[in-house]
Scaffold this active site. Structure first.
Site, mmCIF file in Angstrom:
data_model
loop_
_atom_site.group_PDB
_atom_site.id
_atom_site.type_symbol
_atom_site.label_atom_id
_atom_site.label_comp_id
_atom_site.label_asym_id
_atom_site.label_seq_id
_atom_site.Cartn_x
_atom_site.Cartn_y
_atom_site.Cartn_z
ATOM 1 N N THR A 1 -16.642 0.138 4.230
ATOM 2 C CA THR A 1 -15.208 0.397 4.353
ATOM 3 C C THR A 1 -14.952 1.859 4.685
ATOM 4 O OG1 THR A 1 -15.001 0.972 2.015
ATOM 5 C CG2 THR A 1 -14.702 -1.359 2.603
ATOM 6 N N ASP B 1 3.450 2.383 -4.501
ATOM 7 C CA ASP B 1 2.563 3.265 -5.252
ATOM 8 C C ASP B 1 2.217 2.533 -6.551
ATOM 9 O OD1 ASP B 1 1.312 5.167 -6.798
ATOM 10 O OD2 ASP B 1 2.901 6.670 -6.627
ATOM 11 N N VAL B 2 0.975 2.061 -6.658
ATOM 12 C CA VAL B 2 0.622 1.221 -7.814
ATOM 13 C C VAL B 2 0.603 2.005 -9.126
ATOM 14 C CG1 VAL B 2 -0.666 -0.456 -6.438
ATOM 15 C CG2 VAL B 2 -1.872 1.508 -7.437
ATOM 16 N N ASP C 1 0.857 -1.184 0.000
ATOM 17 C CA ASP C 1 0.000 0.000 0.000
ATOM 18 C C ASP C 1 0.888 1.227 0.000
ATOM 19 O OD1 ASP C 1 -2.087 2.004 0.676
ATOM 20 O OD2 ASP C 1 -3.269 0.237 1.208
ATOM 21 N N TYR D 1 -15.401 6.699 -11.744
ATOM 22 C CA TYR D 1 -15.180 5.436 -11.043
ATOM 23 C C TYR D 1 -15.637 4.261 -11.895
ATOM 24 C CZ TYR D 1 -15.348 2.009 -7.222
ATOM 25 O OH TYR D 1 -15.161 0.908 -6.430
ATOM 26 N N LYS E 1 -13.334 1.136 -13.376
ATOM 27 C CA LYS E 1 -13.604 -0.247 -13.003
ATOM 28 C C LYS E 1 -14.041 -1.085 -14.205
ATOM 29 C CE LYS E 1 -12.580 -0.112 -8.637
ATOM 30 N NZ LYS E 1 -11.448 -0.911 -8.096
#
Length: 258
Positions: A182, A58-59, A39, A147, A151
């Site tokens: 979450t 850092d993706v 993460d 978003y 996705k």
């Protein structure tokens, strides 16, 4: 016989500092896997509690994702990659900021693409890649344009990866949750409303927890499911099956004349 056993397996989980990622890392560790929590936020504490490793990642940085996977494979192949890193924003299409769209695409889509790109070099036959997409990838939801686009791209990439990596014996699947309880949901401007609508619209009338999602990821990650690949599995309390009775009754009451 212990079903869904991951003893001796190495699992990498991105977005593991909280939410679905942390619940998944916990579940996989409990199943016996050696887990690497990745993460951009600090997950050293949760990793230590699980007897796992934390790798700050850092993706959006391809080199960082490559380094994460190479580090996880130092003592042997990676058997499971769970791509749970992601962010959310809300805006109607006329109000959508191009920079915000770019941010979501870099984290939600490019971050996943880098995982797909470099995972096969550290995996062997029998490996499993599970990516967290969203119900928004398959349903039009107002205010979720950026978003949903990110996705939907993830879902498309997963299907291509399933076809390309099938001959290598690597399974690729997506989990598509509706609203999940979450920190990300609570941080949304309309998070409370989304949660209420999700419960009202679903036949089961419940909101998913991160642990519910982690259980499905575990199922897909284990060797017990060698024939499941290229799938987008909804976990939505029945929402995609049809409107809940409660919602239909509310609509009927509001539409019928008094």
């Amino acid at each position: 016989m212990r079903y869904f056993d991951l003893t001796g397996r190495t699992a990498v989980v991105t977005g593991a500092a909280s939410g679905i990622g942390l619940a998944t890392a916990t579940r996989l560790a409990d199943a016996g896997a050696r887990v690497v929590l990745a993460d951009i936020a600090d997950a050293a504490g949760p990793a230590a509690a699980l007897g796992a490793r934390f790798h700050r990642t850092d993706v959006t940085d391809e080199d960082a994702v490559r380094e994460l996977l190479a580090s996880a494979a130092v003592d042997g192949p990676v058997h499971v990659l769970v791509q749970a890193a992601g962010v959310m924003t809300e805006a109607s299409l006329p109000q959508l900021d191009a920079r915000e769209l770019d941010r979501l695409l870099r984290i939600n889509m490019s971050g996943v693409l880098f995982g797909f790109k470099h995972a096969p070099s550290v995996m062997t036959a029998g490996g499993s890649i599970v990516t967290i997409a969203s119900l928004a990838a398959t349903l039009g939801l107002p205010g979720y344009g950026a978003y949903a686009a990110s996705k939907a791209a993830v879902l498309a990439l997963a299907r291509v990866a399933a076809v390309e990596y099938g001959p290598l014996g690597i399974r690729v699947n997506c989990v598509c949750p509706s609203s999940v309880d979450t920190p990300m949901l609570h941080a949304q401007v309309n998070g409370a409303l989304e949660a209420a609508l999700s419960k009202a619209a679903s036949p089961l009338g419940t909101l998913s927890s991160p642990e519910h999602i982690a259980a499905l990821v575990h199922f897909l990650a284990a060797d017990d499911c060698p024939q499941i690949s290229g799938q987008a599995l909804a976990i939505d309390a029945g929402m995609t099956a049809g409107y809940s009775t409660e919602l239909l009754e509310r609509l009927a009451t509001s539409l019928l004349p008094v």
